[in-house]
Design a protein around this motif. Structure first.
Motif, PDB file in Angstrom:
ATOM      1  N   LEU A 186      41.468  41.359  54.095  1.00  0.00           N
ATOM      2  CA  LEU A 186      41.641  42.763  54.458  1.00  0.00           C
ATOM      3  C   LEU A 186      41.804  43.624  53.221  1.00  0.00           C
ATOM      4  O   LEU A 186      41.160  44.666  53.067  1.00  0.00           O
ATOM      5  CB  LEU A 186      42.867  42.928  55.362  1.00  0.00           C
ATOM      6  CG  LEU A 186      42.685  42.529  56.814  1.00  0.00           C
ATOM      7  CD1 LEU A 186      44.001  42.632  57.560  1.00  0.00           C
ATOM      8  CD2 LEU A 186      41.659  43.443  57.462  1.00  0.00           C
ATOM      9  N   ARG A 187      42.666  43.173  52.321  1.00  0.00           N
ATOM     10  CA  ARG A 187      42.880  43.930  51.084  1.00  0.00           C
ATOM     11  C   ARG A 187      41.571  44.082  50.318  1.00  0.00           C
ATOM     12  O   ARG A 187      41.211  45.166  49.873  1.00  0.00           O
ATOM     13  CB  ARG A 187      43.868  43.181  50.187  1.00  0.00           C
ATOM     14  CG  ARG A 187      45.294  43.302  50.605  1.00  0.00           C
ATOM     15  CD  ARG A 187      46.120  42.595  49.580  1.00  0.00           C
ATOM     16  NE  ARG A 187      47.541  42.668  49.890  1.00  0.00           N
ATOM     17  CZ  ARG A 187      48.473  42.209  49.074  1.00  0.00           C
ATOM     18  NH1 ARG A 187      48.126  41.653  47.936  1.00  0.00           N
ATOM     19  NH2 ARG A 187      49.733  42.307  49.389  1.00  0.00           N
ATOM     20  N   SER A 188      40.870  42.955  50.218  1.00  0.00           N
ATOM     21  CA  SER A 188      39.666  42.960  49.406  1.00  0.00           C
ATOM     22  C   SER A 188      38.590  43.856  50.000  1.00  0.00           C
ATOM     23  O   SER A 188      37.943  44.620  49.279  1.00  0.00           O
ATOM     24  CB  SER A 188      39.149  41.537  49.278  1.00  0.00           C
ATOM     25  OG  SER A 188      37.911  41.552  48.655  1.00  0.00           O
ATOM     26  N   THR A 255      34.684  43.411  41.265  1.00  0.00           N
ATOM     27  CA  THR A 255      34.676  41.996  40.914  1.00  0.00           C
ATOM     28  C   THR A 255      36.018  41.327  41.204  1.00  0.00           C
ATOM     29  O   THR A 255      36.192  40.156  40.897  1.00  0.00           O
ATOM     30  CB  THR A 255      34.340  41.797  39.429  1.00  0.00           C
ATOM     31  OG1 THR A 255      35.160  42.680  38.668  1.00  0.00           O
ATOM     32  CG2 THR A 255      32.906  42.087  39.140  1.00  0.00           C
ATOM     33  N   ASN A 256      36.965  42.076  41.771  1.00  0.00           N
ATOM     34  CA  ASN A 256      38.273  41.517  42.118  1.00  0.00           C
ATOM     35  C   ASN A 256      39.004  40.949  40.917  1.00  0.00           C
ATOM     36  O   ASN A 256      39.688  39.940  41.015  1.00  0.00           O
ATOM     37  CB  ASN A 256      38.130  40.418  43.174  1.00  0.00           C
ATOM     38  CG  ASN A 256      38.048  41.017  44.556  1.00  0.00           C
ATOM     39  OD1 ASN A 256      38.709  42.010  44.839  1.00  0.00           O
ATOM     40  ND2 ASN A 256      37.225  40.440  45.394  1.00  0.00           N
ATOM     41  N   ARG A 257      38.831  41.592  39.772  1.00  0.00           N
ATOM     42  CA  ARG A 257      39.508  41.098  38.579  1.00  0.00           C
ATOM     43  C   ARG A 257      40.818  41.848  38.397  1.00  0.00           C
ATOM     44  O   ARG A 257      40.989  42.955  38.879  1.00  0.00           O
ATOM     45  CB  ARG A 257      38.630  41.373  37.348  1.00  0.00           C
ATOM     46  CG  ARG A 257      37.465  40.457  37.235  1.00  0.00           C
ATOM     47  CD  ARG A 257      37.845  39.141  36.676  1.00  0.00           C
ATOM     48  NE  ARG A 257      38.336  39.231  35.305  1.00  0.00           N
ATOM     49  CZ  ARG A 257      38.636  38.195  34.565  1.00  0.00           C
ATOM     50  NH1 ARG A 257      38.501  36.990  35.050  1.00  0.00           N
ATOM     51  NH2 ARG A 257      39.070  38.348  33.343  1.00  0.00           N
ATOM     52  N   LEU A 258      41.739  41.236  37.689  1.00  0.00           N
ATOM     53  CA  LEU A 258      42.928  41.965  37.294  1.00  0.00           C
ATOM     54  C   LEU A 258      42.497  43.227  36.562  1.00  0.00           C
ATOM     55  O   LEU A 258      41.542  43.170  35.813  1.00  0.00           O
ATOM     56  CB  LEU A 258      43.772  41.097  36.346  1.00  0.00           C
ATOM     57  CG  LEU A 258      45.012  40.442  36.945  1.00  0.00           C
ATOM     58  CD1 LEU A 258      45.461  39.322  36.047  1.00  0.00           C
ATOM     59  CD2 LEU A 258      46.122  41.435  37.127  1.00  0.00           C
ATOM     60  N   LEU A 262      44.324  42.104  43.966  1.00  0.00           N
ATOM     61  CA  LEU A 262      45.293  41.999  45.053  1.00  0.00           C
ATOM     62  C   LEU A 262      44.850  41.030  46.129  1.00  0.00           C
ATOM     63  O   LEU A 262      45.675  40.472  46.834  1.00  0.00           O
ATOM     64  CB  LEU A 262      45.501  43.377  45.708  1.00  0.00           C
ATOM     65  CG  LEU A 262      46.289  44.355  44.875  1.00  0.00           C
ATOM     66  CD1 LEU A 262      45.349  45.369  44.300  1.00  0.00           C
ATOM     67  CD2 LEU A 262      47.346  44.983  45.711  1.00  0.00           C
ATOM     68  N   ALA A 263      43.527  40.855  46.242  1.00  0.00           N
ATOM     69  CA  ALA A 263      43.004  39.986  47.284  1.00  0.00           C
ATOM     70  C   ALA A 263      43.409  38.539  47.055  1.00  0.00           C
ATOM     71  O   ALA A 263      43.396  37.748  47.972  1.00  0.00           O
ATOM     72  CB  ALA A 263      41.489  40.100  47.345  1.00  0.00           C
ATOM     73  N   GLU A 264      43.725  38.188  45.827  1.00  0.00           N
ATOM     74  CA  GLU A 264      44.117  36.803  45.558  1.00  0.00           C
ATOM     75  C   GLU A 264      45.415  36.745  44.762  1.00  0.00           C
ATOM     76  O   GLU A 264      45.615  35.837  43.961  1.00  0.00           O
ATOM     77  CB  GLU A 264      42.982  36.072  44.832  1.00  0.00           C
ATOM     78  CG  GLU A 264      42.312  36.921  43.778  1.00  0.00           C
ATOM     79  CD  GLU A 264      40.994  36.306  43.330  1.00  0.00           C
ATOM     80  OE1 GLU A 264      41.021  35.132  42.996  1.00  0.00           O
ATOM     81  OE2 GLU A 264      39.973  37.012  43.312  1.00  0.00           O
ATOM     82  N   GLY A 272      44.905  34.076  48.448  1.00  0.00           N
ATOM     83  CA  GLY A 272      44.112  35.060  49.161  1.00  0.00           C
ATOM     84  C   GLY A 272      43.004  34.430  49.972  1.00  0.00           C
ATOM     85  O   GLY A 272      43.204  33.375  50.588  1.00  0.00           O
ATOM     86  N   TYR A 273      41.819  35.027  49.919  1.00  0.00           N
ATOM     87  CA  TYR A 273      40.759  34.628  50.827  1.00  0.00           C
ATOM     88  C   TYR A 273      40.270  33.197  50.609  1.00  0.00           C
ATOM     89  O   TYR A 273      39.648  32.631  51.486  1.00  0.00           O
ATOM     90  CB  TYR A 273      39.593  35.613  50.764  1.00  0.00           C
ATOM     91  CG  TYR A 273      38.980  35.774  49.395  1.00  0.00           C
ATOM     92  CD1 TYR A 273      39.428  36.737  48.522  1.00  0.00           C
ATOM     93  CD2 TYR A 273      37.958  34.943  48.988  1.00  0.00           C
ATOM     94  CE1 TYR A 273      38.892  36.881  47.268  1.00  0.00           C
ATOM     95  CE2 TYR A 273      37.400  35.081  47.729  1.00  0.00           C
ATOM     96  CZ  TYR A 273      37.873  36.049  46.881  1.00  0.00           C
ATOM     97  OH  TYR A 273      37.333  36.184  45.643  1.00  0.00           O
ATOM     98  N   HIS A 274      40.508  32.595  49.464  1.00  0.00           N
ATOM     99  CA  HIS A 274      40.031  31.213  49.289  1.00  0.00           C
ATOM    100  C   HIS A 274      41.174  30.194  49.308  1.00  0.00           C
ATOM    101  O   HIS A 274      41.057  29.112  48.753  1.00  0.00           O
ATOM    102  CB  HIS A 274      39.159  31.059  48.046  1.00  0.00           C
ATOM    103  CG  HIS A 274      39.793  31.523  46.769  1.00  0.00           C
ATOM    104  ND1 HIS A 274      40.805  30.839  46.176  1.00  0.00           N
ATOM    105  CD2 HIS A 274      39.549  32.598  45.986  1.00  0.00           C
ATOM    106  CE1 HIS A 274      41.155  31.470  45.066  1.00  0.00           C
ATOM    107  NE2 HIS A 274      40.421  32.538  44.934  1.00  0.00           N
ATOM    108  N   THR A 275      42.270  30.550  50.009  1.00  0.00           N
ATOM    109  CA  THR A 275      43.402  29.622  50.108  1.00  0.00           C
ATOM    110  C   THR A 275      42.988  28.284  50.710  1.00  0.00           C
ATOM    111  O   THR A 275      43.395  27.221  50.236  1.00  0.00           O
ATOM    112  CB  THR A 275      44.504  30.252  50.988  1.00  0.00           C
ATOM    113  OG1 THR A 275      44.873  31.498  50.414  1.00  0.00           O
ATOM    114  CG2 THR A 275      45.708  29.351  51.078  1.00  0.00           C
TER     115      THR A 275
END
Lengths: 433, 172
Positions: A186-188, A255-258, A262-264, A272-275
């Motif tokens: 959701l965050r991502s 790219t979901n990078r720092l 937040l997504a991970e 996050g999504y790949h738990t």
């Protein structure tokens, strides 16, 4: 040359599988640059093979570089045991991932769970197809452009394919059937949708100033890189400095990078999504992240940092050497930008969710919009004076940020301190400030 | 029509669109349906390319696949994170859907029957021309300026309305 080849093809082409016209790019006229069909085919296949492998090797190199540079920045060594300076570490990691048991938990939605990593990896690889990675190279009398496909809606293609990337995250998160995964997803997805707008709007100013020759398209990445010319002061990042910053920031978010991971966020959401993912499926998520970084850097270099140009160095040498040099310049620029990715990771702490949304919607989006308005206005009024446009953009961005910041401070909702729900109120007022 | 690579790709996209469309309406799991709809929209984008509409194809992917459908998925995930989320179909909906589908089919058949000559854009040998510039010129040079602006204002109103509805009540 072209007429001759057309004659040959029209003579025998009607019954052939690869009939003439069958390979003219469906996305508008492929600028064949006078290449005969067989040369076009062969060169395209070679280019695809080289670039696809470079991308995969690049991912390995990035994983090594990230761990070593992280170590250097944190005053420790990082992996340096496997091979010279730990260079073989990514290969060891890869073998480990491949040999691990491919676990699929019982509670997942199996088809989408299996599909999700591929849904993230494929868009990451597809984007590189329209990025020009050099000028052109001359082999056996044919001038071959160093780009897989020069389509005339290149920018739109990139935006379209990038927007597909969110599916891998969302579907992976949902299919995992795990609350941490779902929260991460959701965050991502919210983050990617929000920052996609900035990503698209920041490019408009660049497109406005792109001068193309007759028959060219300003949406083609090759034309954008070409029109920036060889000198640093003509490159788009100086003329559109606020838009460049907005674009780069949005690229980090995409790219979901720092500081946008937040997504991970491991302290809150496990991974996050790949738990729920392990072994090679996890490795695919991992590879997609690095591939997105590499492609994102390459796109930024093309749009804002002059592509393969560097003060005329790309024209030095013969027809083959200059092509290789231009590729080297592009490669070096992309590598420098990738270093910035790692640098930023260890410089900025992670944003809070409300800060992330505020930054995207209240600062980056207005800055990108102001860049469009100012660029258009000054382009008409000053007869295209790039110095004035550059200064105007910075001034406008400064004004926009001051106004938005001032409004946010002035309209801060009053703090309510009812003892029973004090904790809740603090949370909510932070969320809306 | 001779058999070229292009014909093959065209039928590939057509098959993709129709097959995934059937999956959308038959599958009971709402997320599977949404994912299938993504494939359908993607296939339609591919068909646009064969209609010489390169700009439309890219926009289709950006707006529908990358935007609207993600929001749908987002909504589904917000309301229910459970895997066993099922779509309930009632008889009334089924009937209404059938009526609309048959009406649409009739309309399309009428158009197909009344078209004197069919020409496959992909096969007639002419170079495909980029459409982005001509679309931009048509929209901003007067001919479609008013509809374009009206749509823009409508979208802006919808945006402000959505922001207003979702806004938290401000305590006095």
């Amino acid at each position: 040359m072209m007429a001759a080849c057309d004659n040959v093809a029209s003579g025998s082409g009607k019954t052939m599988f690869f009939a003439e016209g069958a390979l003219s790019n469906p996305l508008g006229p492929y600028r064949r640059m006078g290449l005969p069909l067989n040369v076009l085919l062969l060169s395209s296949i070679v280019k695809i093979l080289i670039i696809a492998h470079l991308l995969l090797i690049g991912v390995m190199a990035m994983i090594w570089a990230e761990r070593r540079i992280s170590g250097w920045m944190q005053d420790r060594l990082g992996p340096n045991r496997v091979g010279f300076q730990g260079l073989l570490q990514p290969i060891a990691d890869g073998i480990k991932f491949l040999l691990k048991e491919d676990l699929i938990p019982n509670h997942v939605d199996k088809p989408l769970y299996v599909l999700a990593p591929a849904m993230l990896l494929i868009p990451a690889m597809l984007t590189i197809a329209v990025v020009p990675f050099g000028g052109s190279i001359e082999i056996a009398g044919h001038t071959i452009p160093l780009q897989i496909a020069d389509i005339n809606i290149g920018i739109l293609y990139i935006l379209a394919i990038t927007s597909l990337g969110v599916y891998g995250v969302v579907l992976g998160a949902w299919a995992s059937n795990n609350k941490y995964s779902l929260l991460g997803g959701l965050r991502s997805s919210a983050q990617m949708i929000s920052y996609e707008l900035t990503l698209g709007l920041a490019i408009i100013g660049v497109l406005m100033l792109t001068v193309v020759e007759q028959g060219g398209s300003a949406l083609s990445l090759r034309e954008i890189a070409k029109s920036q010319g060889k000198n640093l002061w003509n490159w788009n990042f100086l003329i559109h400095f606020p838009a460049f910053l907005a674009f780069t920031t949005a690229m980090f978010a995409e790219t979901n990078r720092l500081p946008f991971d937040l997504a991970e966020a491991e302290q809150e959401l496990v991974a996050g999504y790949h738990t729920e993912y392990s072994s090679m499926k996890f490795a695919m998520f991992f590879m997609a992240e690095y591939m997105n970084m590499i492609v994102g850097s390459a796109v930024t270099v093309t749009l804002f940092l002059g592509g393969w140009h560097f003060f005329g160095l790309e024209n030095v040498g013969g027809p083959i050497l200059s092509g290789l040099i231009s590729f080297g310049i592009f490669f070096a620029k992309t590598a420098i930008f990738l270093f910035v990715f790692i640098w930023v990771r260890w410089t900025l702490p992670r944003f809070r969710y409300d800060q992330l949304m505020n930054l995207g919607w209240k600062f980056l989006l207005p800055v990108a919009l102001s860049s469009i308005v100012v660029t258009g206005f000054l382009w008409v009024t000053t007869d295209g004076n790039k110095l004035l446009i550059g200064i105007g953009n910075v001034v406008a961005a400064f004004i926009v940020i001051s106004v938005v910041g001032g409004l946010l401070v002035m309209n801060k909702p009053p703090e309510v301190s009812t003892p029973e729900i004090a904790g809740l109120d603090t949370l909510e007022s932070e969320g809306s400030s | 029509m001779e058999f070229t690579l292009k014909t093959l790709i065209f039928y590939g996209f057509a098959l993709l669109t129709v097959a995934s469309g059937i999956v959308v309406v038959t599958v009971r799991n709402i997320v599977h349906a949404a994912f299938s709809l993504m494939v359908t929209l993607f296939g339609v984008a591919g068909l646009y390319v064969f209609l010489q509409a390169d700009f439309l194809a890219a926009t289709q992917v950006i707006v529908y696949v990358g935007g609207i459908l993600v929001l749908i998925l987002f909504g589904v995930m917000m309301t229910s994170g459970r895997l066993e989320m099922r779509i309930h179909i009632e008889r009334g909906q089924l009937l209404l859907g059938a009526v609309v589908a048959i009406a649409l089919l009739m309309l399309l058949l009428a158009v197909i029957a009344n078209t004197p000559q069919w020409k496959n854009v992909a096969d007639d040998g002419t170079q495909l021309q980029p459409t982005t510039e001509s679309i931009g010129t048509l929209i901003l040079n007067g001919q479609f300026l008013l509809p374009f602006e009206v749509v823009s204002v409508l979208l802006l109103v919808a945006l402000i309305g959505a922001a207003l509805i979702s806004r938290k009540e401000v305590r006095e």
